[in-house]
Design a protein around this motif. Sequence first.
Motif, short mmCIF file in Angstrom:
data_model
loop_
_atom_site.label_atom_id
_atom_site.label_comp_id
_atom_site.label_asym_id
_atom_site.label_seq_id
_atom_site.Cartn_x
_atom_site.Cartn_y
_atom_site.Cartn_z
N ALA A 253 0.63 -0.84 0.12
CA ALA A 253 0.01 0.02 -0.13
C ALA A 253 0.78 1.13 0.12
N TYR A 254 2.12 1.16 0.72
CA TYR A 254 3.08 2.09 0.60
C TYR A 254 3.46 2.76 -0.72
N ASN A 256 2.04 1.85 -3.72
CA ASN A 256 1.00 2.54 -4.38
C ASN A 256 0.73 3.72 -4.04
N THR A 257 0.73 4.14 -2.78
CA THR A 257 0.42 5.71 -2.62
C THR A 257 1.66 6.52 -3.12
N ASN A 258 2.62 5.94 -3.08
CA ASN A 258 3.94 6.84 -3.40
C ASN A 258 4.43 6.52 -4.81
N THR A 271 10.63 10.06 -0.38
CA THR A 271 9.43 9.88 0.44
C THR A 271 9.54 9.78 1.82
#
Length: 468
Positions: A253-254, A256-258, A271
Amino acid sequence: MKNIYKKAVYLIALGLTLASCENYLDDAPKGSKVPVTLADYEAFLRDEYTNHRVDVTGAMHLLNDQFLGISTLANNRLFTANYMWDENADRIALKPSDETAYYSGYAGISTFNLIIENALTATKATETEQRVVWAEAKVLRAMNYFNLVNFYADTYTASTAATKLSVPLITSANINAPSKQVTIQELYNFILNDVNEALPYLPKVSQTALHPNLGAGYAFYSRVFLQMNNYTEALKYADLALAENNKLYDWVAYYNTNKAVIDVPNSYTTTASPMGFTYVENYTYRHGSANNSGGEFDIPVERAQRFEAGDARFTSRWKIRTVGAETYYRRTLTGFFNFGGITTVEVYLIKAECLARAGQIGDALNVLNTVRKTRILPASYQDIATTDKTIAVNAILRTKSNELINTLIPFADARRLNAEGIYKVSFTKTANGNTYTLSSDSHLWTMPFPQGAMNSPGNGTLTQNVAK
């Protein structure tokens, strides 16, 4: 050794002066405050840059977990000896008189000794409150001794632990306190006893990320028993720790978010690190070799190749870069990193190894795959499935060394495995047309004490644990 206490005893932190109450309460230096209340002593646990620094630079260099460029290797002979696996180098002669790994370890121990000596009689607190601070200091002292013995002494082996020397054991904050370089067995007994005494008083919820809670106590106990090859006890305490906290961070998820930032070619825009004080995997937080807010370490190409394909945690942290004649993986996270504490992923993988060694291969791989699902991108993910014990254990160890890169644990694990002789760890690399090898039985796996400690051992004696 006396220099350690000059640093620790006269350190002014949060407006307090470290000193043994027995000797200094009647003669406080002008303008300073002598600790009396429990709040005074508890404040030392918050002094993160002094008392929560776990420097393992030499271990990272030996494992090639940190990239060292041409200029660094040309200017630092000790770094070169470890990084290039030079068995002919005299690392004792190259070891500086003041080394962070040694002196920060003992500075913290002096602080924790002060708390342990005085917390139970501190004012303005109930007995329950006193016991909590006392127990937290007990765990932190044990953690520091574990780090030191697994850096400067040979790894624990039951057949030799009672005869081989470890590191100086000091249990008082007094500047003139005697020290004794005890055997490896004696020090492990001391570590286990500290944790055993602390466990009944550790809170389930930490006051801050720096304060060990009950889960941290169980997790650390599991780590110690694993290092002693006691898989039954290591598994028992791993389960107890996971009952307190079994959260895993979702690195998929990290990513995909970034990914809009991460995937830009030839861009090294950073990031934010999620591995700081509020990381959901934390049992207890401590700084690593890079002890303040900033970036982590770049890593060599050969080291990057040991990560699984599709590892979102790796992709989110490093990106390949070429500068002149050098190619390496550039760090791309900034912020804080829990490289000196204990996290749930370590305990999951301790549990997996213990289950595999007990022949419960399917259960072990279920635990391993639980971790991997939060790390490996769906396009690359497949369950690891095998009935072969060796394949299973090696898969667990590979994941663990990648998950805990930049910490002491891959180094400690490699030493443990090499002493056991079943899953040996060795490395080979080619640089400038030459082949270099770190063998599983190399003396380089034990770090020498720094010159300052050898020349000034304080109120005791100190013997080197390695020839060079």
